[in-house]
Design an enzyme around this catalytic site. Structure first.
Site, short mmCIF file in Angstrom:
data_model
loop_
_atom_site.label_atom_id
_atom_site.label_comp_id
_atom_site.label_asym_id
_atom_site.label_seq_id
_atom_site.Cartn_x
_atom_site.Cartn_y
_atom_site.Cartn_z
N GLY A 214 0.82 -1.21 0.00
CA GLY A 214 0.00 0.00 0.00
C GLY A 214 0.85 1.26 0.00
CG ASN A 215 -0.42 4.58 -1.49
OD1 ASN A 215 -1.12 5.41 -0.93
ND2 ASN A 215 -0.85 3.86 -2.53
CG HIS A 216 2.81 6.86 3.56
ND1 HIS A 216 2.80 6.15 4.72
CD2 HIS A 216 4.05 6.72 3.04
CE1 HIS A 216 3.99 5.62 4.94
NE2 HIS A 216 4.77 5.94 3.91
CB SER A 217 -3.14 7.88 -0.39
OG SER A 217 -4.34 8.59 -0.59
#
Ligand code: PMT
Length: 426
Positions: A214-217
């Protein structure tokens, strides 16, 4: 902030139910958004919460009696009826079964019902009552009558009721009523009749049932864009991966997890979409194999093989090129840490976009998770604009203003709602 409410006059009617206490928060929220809130309370409502509470919160008079005089702009006015003509929106929260019935019958036996009967603008009701009262054919019929007349409803929700029972009939939360009020008041705005689809959040590509790439959004930027589009009158759809923020009310939510699901959802919307904005951080790669069972740790090093996900905006851009116009505007974001400008321009051209919003995600006050963003716009045709650091809401409002300009709707005349010019001069 909701600039759509700034300077607007809102009549807040409060009828007699325990949920009246929640309207204190609503009145405060509306006042903080710079709306002028005029409160009318029924006599029963005033038994649950003292009028002075609303007076203190709104810093305006509160009326409970039909023959009360009202101070407005240095003039004495008879009752709230005159002010109702000037209101941009009439909210009744909580709206009891009795109040709903009186409105549907056109009765005018107290100040709230007289004012409602003499009011012609948009109206929003937040019902609150016991489940049996809400589901009673008489109430259902009354709601239908009001809906046919164009009255909007928010809630009721399911939950614990005043009686201690659990069921449908609980008043909508103040924030939900506030969001719906923004939507109703924004109706007929410059994006009226247009469908705006926005992607938000970070997709999650499963490794196994408990782990993902995933990512930090957080979805803050996408949610702000959806709110801004809704407030300008657009029919707004938010296709969102898991969010760390509450999405705005009054819009259609399409929850997804993976890039593939987001791709499917956007493609399903595409033929009905006028404006598409990609604010989601979509994974470019996903694990080639995702395990159905939780992977167990072992002393060996693990290697996860990755494969490409569909590039949603790229596909939309190529479809436009090959098979016709598609959405009127397609806007992408570029989340970059280096070679900012070159990468943004490459995305504008490579994905056949109308506009790219570049954010430098290595800056501590921009990009992922923070409430602010410093963006540079790159438009097809070569125009480039660097904007100062702003809140994400402000960035979103400015982007939607650009959409209004690009679609030639700058001189749009609002098609509904009262205006203060309507204030009677009796
Ligand atoms: O959600 P927040 O915490 O508020 O953070 C906001 C944000 C940083 C996520 C947002 O401002 C932002 O920059 N979103 C785009 C992030 C991104 O994935 O950028 P990109 O440069 O990798 O992709 C370029 C564009 O193509 C984006 O519009 C993206 O949505 C889209 N894309 C990317 C990959 C893919 N497979 N499909 C896509 O459609």
């Amino acid at each position: 902030m909701a600039p759509i409410l700034s300077g607007k006059r809102i009549m807040l009617g409060i009828s007699g139910g325990i949920a009246a206490y929640k309207s204190v928060t609503l009145a405060s929220r509306l006042t903080q958004a710079n709306a002028m809130v005029d409160v009318i309370m029924t006599h029963s409502a005033a038994k649950f919460v003292a009028p002075v509470t609303f007076q203190a919160i709104t810093q305006r008079s509160v009326a409970t009696d039909t023959f009360e005089f009202w101070h407005d702009a240095g003039r004495l006015r008879i009752g709230h009826v005159a002010l109702a003509h000037a209101a941009d929106l009439f909210v009744i929260a909580p709206a009891t079964a009795h109040t709903i019935a009186r409105l549907a019958l056109g009765l005018s036996d107290d100040l709230l019902s007289i004012t409602a009967l003499s009011y012609k603008g948009p109206m929003l009701l937040a019902p609150a009552m016991e489940t049996n009262m809400w589901t009673h054919p008489a109430t259902m019929r009354n709601v239908e009558i009001l809906q046919d007349w164009g009255v909007d409803f928010v809630g009721p929700a399911e939950g614990r009721l005043a009686s201690g029972e659990v069921g449908e009939g609980r008043v909508a939360e103040p924030e939900e009523i506030f969001e719906e009020a923004c939507k109703v008041i924004g109706r007929g705005g410059p994006l009226d009749g247009l469908r705006v689809v926005i992607t938000a959040g970070g997709t999650r590509e499963p490794i196994d049932p408990v782990r993902f790439v995933g990512n930090h959004s957080t979805g803050k930027m996408g949610a702000a864009l959806a709110r801004a589009a809704r407030d300008l009158g657009a029919e707004t759809v938010l296709v969102h991966a898991p969010l760390a923020v509450h999405p705005p009310g009054g819009i259609t939510l399409v929850p997804v997890h993976t890039a593939q699901q987001m791709h499917t959802a956007v493609m399903e919307e595409l033929s009905k979409t006028d404006v598409l904005i990609g604010a989601a951080a979509v994974a470019d790669y996903r694990p080639t194999d995702s395990s159905d069972y939780k992977l167990k740790k072992s002393p060996q090093q693990q290697v996860i093989s990755l494969e490409r996900t569909p590039d949603i905006l790229h596909e939309v851009g190529s479809q436009r090129e090959k098979s016709g116009p598609g959405p009127k505007l397609v806007i992408g974001f570029a989340a970059e840490t280096n070679d900012l400008e070159a990468n943004a321009v490459a995305k504008l051209k490579g994905k056949n976009l109308d506009l790219v919003v570049l954010n430098d995600v290595s800056a501590p006050d921009s990009g992922f998770a923070v409430d602010t963003n410093r963006v540079t716009l790159f438009e097809r045709g070569g125009n480039r604009e660097a904007w100062p650091l702003m809140s994400k809401d402000e960035v979103a409002q400015a982007i939607m203003q650009r959409v209004v300009v690009r679609l030639g709707r700058l001189d749009w005349k609002r098609s509904m709602g009262n205006s203060q010019d309507n204030l009677p001069t009796d």
